[in-house]
Enzyme design. Structure first.
Site, short mmCIF file in Angstrom:
data_model
loop_
_atom_site.label_atom_id
_atom_site.label_comp_id
_atom_site.label_asym_id
_atom_site.label_seq_id
_atom_site.Cartn_x
_atom_site.Cartn_y
_atom_site.Cartn_z
N PRO A 2 0.82 -1.21 0.00
CA PRO A 2 0.00 0.00 0.00
C PRO A 2 0.85 1.26 0.00
O PRO A 2 1.80 1.38 0.78
CB PRO A 2 -0.79 -0.14 1.31
CG PRO A 2 -0.83 -1.60 1.58
CD PRO A 2 0.49 -2.11 1.10
N GLU A 3 0.54 2.18 -0.91
CA GLU A 3 1.26 3.45 -0.99
C GLU A 3 0.32 4.55 -0.49
O GLU A 3 -0.73 4.26 0.08
CB GLU A 3 1.72 3.68 -2.43
CG GLU A 3 2.60 2.55 -2.95
CD GLU A 3 3.04 2.72 -4.40
OE1 GLU A 3 3.16 3.87 -4.86
OE2 GLU A 3 3.25 1.70 -5.09
#
Length: 273
Positions: A2-3
């Site tokens: 996840p960014e």
């Protein structure tokens, strides 16, 4: 992993359910997923606390509790935080269950890289994981000039400099590839070789791509889900990431796929310079 857009989406969906709720109990199904503070065990520091607010810094979630405690959560590769309105049987890889005054919050992580740390709120910005981060991409102080200052002494490849979080917080492999394509910059360029016009283009591209990712509720290929268990849709808008060997949507040339700094990188050798 996840960014920024995915973590921001988790923050927003989580806040819809858990704010002002009390953590009545916490069940550690794999204790390695959490860490207490000094001599205070994780369960003792969390149990009975009220959730006051949820912030984000880069790829980290900061869940602020009363009595000046904060849960610092990093999803790493496959971590998820899911809210359920009623009691639910944990999945195989659910490591932590927070029993709330209404519903449950489950931390699930297939590869066991994610962590949730208990930290005094006043210590958050001083934590080793946060104090090294560059500016937030939507912060007014993050300007093309500031980006240039943070890259001017970096002779490494541009993409590598963007991924180390010191130039700007929250960029990962997906959004770095997409930002560089939109800015028409080769990921192999030396980070300190950008001219003012190119810095301006990269700055604008980073903001535009990340905002599009947030608007699409993130990118879902395999593990990522928001707090409601729903997928994002930005994968439908990807121009280069994951498309090595396919045609460029702009010029029709075949997109190049190679390893750069240990990360798979995709770009157009015709459109990017």
């Amino acid at each position: 992993m996840p960014e920024l857009p995915e973590v921001e989406t988790i923050r927003r969906t989580l806040a819809q359910h858990v704010l002002n709720q009390t953590i009545d109990d916490v069940i550690l199904r794999w204790p390695g997923a959490v860490r207490g503070w000094e001599v205070i065990p994780f369960e003792q520091g969390v149990r009975g606390r009220q959730i006051l607010s949820i912030d984000r810094r880069g790829k980290y979630l900061l869940i602020h509790l009363d009595e000046d405690w904060t849960l610092l959560a990093h999803m790493r590769m496959t971590g998820r935080l899911n809210y359920y309105e009623e009691e639910r049987e944990p999945e195989k890889h659910t490591h932590v269950v927070f029993k709330l005054s209404k519903g449950e919050l489950h931390f699930t992580d297939t590869r066991k890289f994610g962590r949730i740390l208990l930290v005094p709120t006043e210590q958050c910005t001083k934590h080793p994981s946060l104090c090294v981060l560059g500016p937030e991409p939507f912060d007014p102080n993050f300007t093309p000039k500031e980006l240039g200052q943070r890259l001017k002494n970096r002779s490494v490849a541009l993409k590598i400099a963007l991924l180390d979080q010191k130039a700007v917080a929250g960029l990962g492999n997906i959004y770095a590839d997409e930002s560089l394509f939109l800015a028409r910059l080769l990921p192999e360029r030396a980070a300190n070789s950008l001219k003012p016009k190119e810095l301006k283009a990269l700055h604008a591209a980073i903001q535009k791509v990340l905002q599009a990712g947030i608007d699409s509720r993130g990118t879902s290929f395999r593990d990522y889900r928001d707090a409601n268990g729903e997928k994002g849709s930005f994968q439908r808008s990807l121009q280069v990431y994951g498309r090595g060997g396919e045609k460029c949507t702009t010029c029709g040339k075949i997109l190049v796929r190679k390893r750069l700094g240990g990360r798979t990188t995709v770009f157009c050798s015709h459109c990017q310079h």
